[in-house]
Design a protein around this motif. Structure first.
Motif, PDB file in Angstrom:
ATOM      1  N   GLY A  90     -11.310 -34.923 -24.778  1.00 26.67           N
ATOM      2  CA  GLY A  90     -10.942 -33.895 -23.824  1.00 26.67           C
ATOM      3  C   GLY A  90     -10.772 -34.432 -22.414  1.00 26.67           C
ATOM      4  N   HIS A  91     -10.367 -33.566 -21.500  1.00 24.22           N
ATOM      5  CA  HIS A  91     -10.202 -33.967 -20.101  1.00 24.22           C
ATOM      6  C   HIS A  91     -10.443 -32.754 -19.208  1.00 24.22           C
ATOM      7  CE1 HIS A  91      -6.012 -32.661 -21.222  1.00 24.22           C
ATOM      8  NE2 HIS A  91      -6.198 -31.945 -20.120  1.00 24.22           N
ATOM      9  N   VAL A  92     -10.591 -33.023 -17.906  1.00 19.76           N
ATOM     10  CA  VAL A  92     -10.741 -31.946 -16.931  1.00 19.76           C
ATOM     11  C   VAL A  92      -9.450 -31.829 -16.132  1.00 19.76           C
ATOM     12  CG1 VAL A  92     -13.231 -32.216 -16.787  1.00 19.76           C
ATOM     13  CG2 VAL A  92     -11.763 -33.509 -15.215  1.00 19.76           C
ATOM     14  N   ARG A  93      -9.267 -30.710 -15.522  1.00 22.03           N
ATOM     15  CA  ARG A  93      -8.070 -30.445 -14.738  1.00 22.03           C
ATOM     16  C   ARG A  93      -7.905 -31.495 -13.639  1.00 22.03           C
ATOM     17  NH1 ARG A  93      -6.963 -24.871 -11.285  1.00 22.03           N
ATOM     18  NH2 ARG A  93      -4.935 -25.494 -10.395  1.00 22.03           N
ATOM     19  N   GLY A  94      -6.691 -32.044 -13.527  1.00 17.09           N
ATOM     20  CA  GLY A  94      -6.396 -33.036 -12.504  1.00 17.09           C
ATOM     21  C   GLY A  94      -6.785 -34.449 -12.853  1.00 17.09           C
ATOM     22  N   ALA A  95      -7.273 -34.675 -14.075  1.00 19.33           N
ATOM     23  CA  ALA A  95      -7.705 -36.025 -14.454  1.00 19.33           C
ATOM     24  C   ALA A  95      -6.536 -36.992 -14.503  1.00 19.33           C
ATOM     25  CB  ALA A  95      -8.415 -35.990 -15.812  1.00 19.33           C
ATOM     26  N   PHE A  96      -5.345 -36.494 -14.807  1.00 19.32           N
ATOM     27  CA  PHE A  96      -4.140 -37.314 -14.831  1.00 19.32           C
ATOM     28  C   PHE A  96      -2.942 -36.391 -14.694  1.00 19.32           C
ATOM     29  CE2 PHE A  96      -5.638 -36.524 -19.166  1.00 19.32           C
ATOM     30  CZ  PHE A  96      -4.561 -35.836 -19.726  1.00 19.32           C
ATOM     31  N   GLY A  98      -0.190 -34.030 -15.364  1.00 22.93           N
ATOM     32  CA  GLY A  98       0.030 -33.117 -16.477  1.00 22.93           C
ATOM     33  C   GLY A  98      -1.226 -32.423 -16.959  1.00 22.93           C
ATOM     34  N   ALA A  99      -2.394 -32.832 -16.461  1.00 21.38           N
ATOM     35  CA  ALA A  99      -3.642 -32.185 -16.856  1.00 21.38           C
ATOM     36  C   ALA A  99      -3.840 -30.951 -15.983  1.00 21.38           C
ATOM     37  CB  ALA A  99      -4.812 -33.153 -16.715  1.00 21.38           C
ATOM     38  N   ILE A 100      -3.206 -29.846 -16.365  1.00 21.68           N
ATOM     39  CA  ILE A 100      -3.202 -28.642 -15.524  1.00 21.68           C
ATOM     40  C   ILE A 100      -4.396 -27.743 -15.810  1.00 21.68           C
ATOM     41  CG2 ILE A 100      -0.702 -28.681 -15.249  1.00 21.68           C
ATOM     42  CD1 ILE A 100      -0.519 -26.559 -17.438  1.00 21.68           C
ATOM     43  N   ARG A 101      -5.164 -28.050 -16.834  1.00 22.93           N
ATOM     44  CA  ARG A 101      -6.360 -27.270 -17.138  1.00 22.93           C
ATOM     45  C   ARG A 101      -7.350 -28.134 -17.891  1.00 22.93           C
ATOM     46  NH1 ARG A 101      -6.879 -25.652 -22.429  1.00 22.93           N
ATOM     47  NH2 ARG A 101      -5.053 -25.924 -23.770  1.00 22.93           N
ATOM     48  N   ASP A 102      -8.586 -27.687 -17.942  1.00 21.69           N
ATOM     49  CA  ASP A 102      -9.572 -28.392 -18.754  1.00 21.69           C
ATOM     50  C   ASP A 102      -9.188 -28.274 -20.231  1.00 21.69           C
ATOM     51  OD1 ASP A 102     -10.845 -28.758 -16.396  1.00 21.69           O
ATOM     52  OD2 ASP A 102     -12.644 -27.613 -16.897  1.00 21.69           O
ATOM     53  N   ARG A 103      -9.469 -29.323 -20.977  1.00 26.48           N
ATOM     54  CA  ARG A 103      -9.156 -29.308 -22.409  1.00 26.48           C
ATOM     55  C   ARG A 103     -10.361 -29.802 -23.205  1.00 26.48           C
ATOM     56  NH1 ARG A 103      -5.120 -29.611 -26.340  1.00 26.48           N
ATOM     57  NH2 ARG A 103      -5.544 -31.093 -28.012  1.00 26.48           N
ATOM     58  N   VAL A 104     -10.682 -29.072 -24.253  1.00 25.67           N
ATOM     59  CA  VAL A 104     -11.769 -29.461 -25.150  1.00 25.67           C
ATOM     60  C   VAL A 104     -11.242 -30.481 -26.145  1.00 25.67           C
ATOM     61  CG1 VAL A 104     -13.394 -28.647 -26.896  1.00 25.67           C
ATOM     62  CG2 VAL A 104     -12.873 -27.219 -24.912  1.00 25.67           C
ATOM     63  N   GLY A 105     -11.953 -31.595 -26.294  1.00 26.61           N
ATOM     64  CA  GLY A 105     -11.553 -32.609 -27.268  1.00 26.61           C
ATOM     65  C   GLY A 105     -11.974 -32.249 -28.677  1.00 26.61           C
ATOM     66  N   ARG A 106     -11.458 -32.990 -29.648  1.00 28.76           N
ATOM     67  CA  ARG A 106     -11.732 -32.681 -31.048  1.00 28.76           C
ATOM     68  C   ARG A 106     -13.203 -32.883 -31.427  1.00 28.76           C
ATOM     69  NH1 ARG A 106      -7.187 -31.163 -34.005  1.00 28.76           N
ATOM     70  NH2 ARG A 106      -5.535 -30.893 -32.468  1.00 28.76           N
ATOM     71  N   PHE A 107     -13.874 -33.800 -30.765  1.00 28.78           N
ATOM     72  CA  PHE A 107     -15.297 -33.986 -31.073  1.00 28.78           C
ATOM     73  C   PHE A 107     -16.093 -32.739 -30.687  1.00 28.78           C
ATOM     74  CE2 PHE A 107     -14.429 -38.413 -31.858  1.00 28.78           C
ATOM     75  CZ  PHE A 107     -15.447 -38.804 -32.714  1.00 28.78           C
ATOM     76  N   GLU A 108     -15.781 -32.151 -29.530  1.00 26.66           N
ATOM     77  CA  GLU A 108     -16.473 -30.920 -29.147  1.00 26.66           C
ATOM     78  C   GLU A 108     -16.118 -29.770 -30.071  1.00 26.66           C
ATOM     79  OE1 GLU A 108     -17.385 -29.857 -24.860  1.00 26.66           O
ATOM     80  OE2 GLU A 108     -15.781 -31.346 -24.611  1.00 26.66           O
ATOM     81  N   LEU A 109     -14.866 -29.687 -30.484  1.00 25.96           N
ATOM     82  CA  LEU A 109     -14.458 -28.625 -31.387  1.00 25.96           C
ATOM     83  C   LEU A 109     -15.204 -28.702 -32.713  1.00 25.96           C
ATOM     84  CD1 LEU A 109     -10.582 -28.624 -30.880  1.00 25.96           C
ATOM     85  CD2 LEU A 109     -12.195 -26.891 -30.119  1.00 25.96           C
ATOM     86  N   ALA A 110     -15.514 -29.932 -33.139  1.00 19.95           N
ATOM     87  CA  ALA A 110     -16.185 -30.135 -34.431  1.00 19.95           C
ATOM     88  C   ALA A 110     -17.702 -30.156 -34.315  1.00 19.95           C
ATOM     89  CB  ALA A 110     -15.701 -31.452 -35.048  1.00 19.95           C
ATOM     90  N   ASP A 111     -18.252 -29.852 -33.134  1.00 18.47           N
ATOM     91  CA  ASP A 111     -19.704 -29.920 -32.941  1.00 18.47           C
ATOM     92  C   ASP A 111     -20.434 -29.064 -33.980  1.00 18.47           C
ATOM     93  OD1 ASP A 111     -22.136 -30.553 -31.841  1.00 18.47           O
ATOM     94  OD2 ASP A 111     -21.991 -29.078 -30.212  1.00 18.47           O
ATOM     95  N   GLY A 112     -21.355 -29.676 -34.705  1.00 14.05           N
ATOM     96  CA  GLY A 112     -22.078 -28.990 -35.760  1.00 14.05           C
ATOM     97  C   GLY A 112     -21.360 -28.994 -37.088  1.00 14.05           C
TER      98      GLY A 112
END
Length: 338
Positions: A90-96, A98-112
């Motif tokens: 994932g990334h946070v807004r402004g990290a690069f 085109g990063a216009i919003r925070d994004r949850v990465g797949r590892f966080e989506l699969a938590d648990g």
């Protein structure tokens, strides 16, 4: 709410599929799934393209204690190299740019739950160390963020590559290989489980007919014989595609499949002008007839090749089979290759 929206938008909840068949090779795989699924061990699913690696990942997840949490799938072969880290962590807004919003990465989506890394051999080397850290410590940072996040994820990875060779060639980290491959599961190609073809064909015919809104075509022993004589280089996925086309062409009548199998092995009729020609096999009406026909085809190929299995002029090449596959079928048929 952010996570749940991500699940719905990207369809990360994968419905359990059916593993069809009862051949000895498949039963061995099912036994391995039953043993490893209740544990927390990472699993490495190996096999040729089209053998059903994703179905195995689903089966492991559904039989595990994590089944109430999501199974998140990542096709590593489809991710651009520069986006791997964002996709995983994932990334946070402004990290690069085109990063216009925070994004949850797949590892966080699969938590648990379970993270299925398909085509894991495609992961760039520069990201492999970060992936190893997550597997060892369960910690990572989003791009552009200093906060360390913790996740509890089980990995099921899959590849059709020889990862040990990739390790020897310096393209894949050895420590990551051993971390992923705690419990390897080797899937057999379809040509090594031809006794499963009738059940698979019935299943694919029913599902394709229902989806296309047409009557299910009839499949007789001759059609089963044709399917079992073909070598299926694309494995179960190729079988599914062929049968879907056959459903369309058959229009609810008898299954039309023979013309869709390029290079399919057919029993060559004897030349009546040749007194030395072997007798033509009888009609194919039962499964016993199919076995008899296959035995006769193999016997003729061995006879014409002088008992030779390997090589360009060997029986395996004549039949369009791999030599190891033909050797196992010779043994099953009780034939002598000499």
């Amino acid at each position: 709410l952010e996570r749940e929206n991500e699940y719905l938008r990207e369809e990360v909840r994968i419905r359990p599929g059916a593993i069809v068949g009862s051949s000895p090779a498949l039963r061995q795989v099912l036994e391995q799934i039953a043993v490893v699924a209740p544990t927390q061990a990472n699993v490495l699913v190996l096999g040729e393209s089209g053998t059903g690696k994703e179905l195995v990942a689903r089966a492991i997840h559904e039989a595990s204690t994590r089944s109430r949490r999501p199974l998140v799938r990542v096709n590593c072969a489809s991710i651009p190299k520069e986006l791997f880290e964002s996709e995983f962590f994932g990334h946070v807004r402004g990290a690069f740019t085109g990063a216009i919003r925070d994004r949850v990465g797949r590892f966080e989506l699969a938590d648990g739950g379970t993270l299925f890394l398909d085509e894991v051999g495609e992961i760039p080397q520069e990201l492999q160390a970060k992936l190893l850290r997550v597997l060892q410590e369960g910690q990572f940072e989003r791009i552009g963020e200093e906060r360390t996040r913790t996740v509890d994820v089980r990995i099921v990875a899959a590849t059709n590559r020889d990862l040990l060779q990739e390790v020897r060639d310096g393209r894949f980290r050895q420590d990551l290989y051993y971390r992923l491959g705690v419990f390897p599961v080797q899937l057999p190609p379809l040509r090594d489980r031809i006794s499963d073809i009738p059940a698979l064909a019935e299943f694919f015919l029913r599902t394709a007919s229902a989806r296309l809104g047409v009557r299910t075509p009839r499949m007789g022993a001759a059609q089963v014989s044709a399917l079992q004589r073909y070598d299926w280089p694309g494995n179960v996925r190729e079988l599914q595609n062929v049968l879907e086309r056959a459903v369309i062409l058959s229009r609810g009548g008898m299954l039309q499949v023979e013309t869709l199998l390029p290079g399919a092995v057919a029993a060559r009729p004897a030349d009546p002008a040749d007194p030395a020609a072997p007798p033509t096999p009888g009609p194919v009406e039962t499964l016993a007839d199919i076995a008899r026909l296959e035995r006769e085809v193999i016997r003729r190929a061995l006879q014409e090749s002088g008992g030779k299995i390997y090589g360009a002029d060997g029986a395996a090449a004549r039949l369009g089979l791999k030599p190891t596959t033909l050797a196992s079928r010779i043994k099953a048929a009780g034939l002598d290759a000499r």
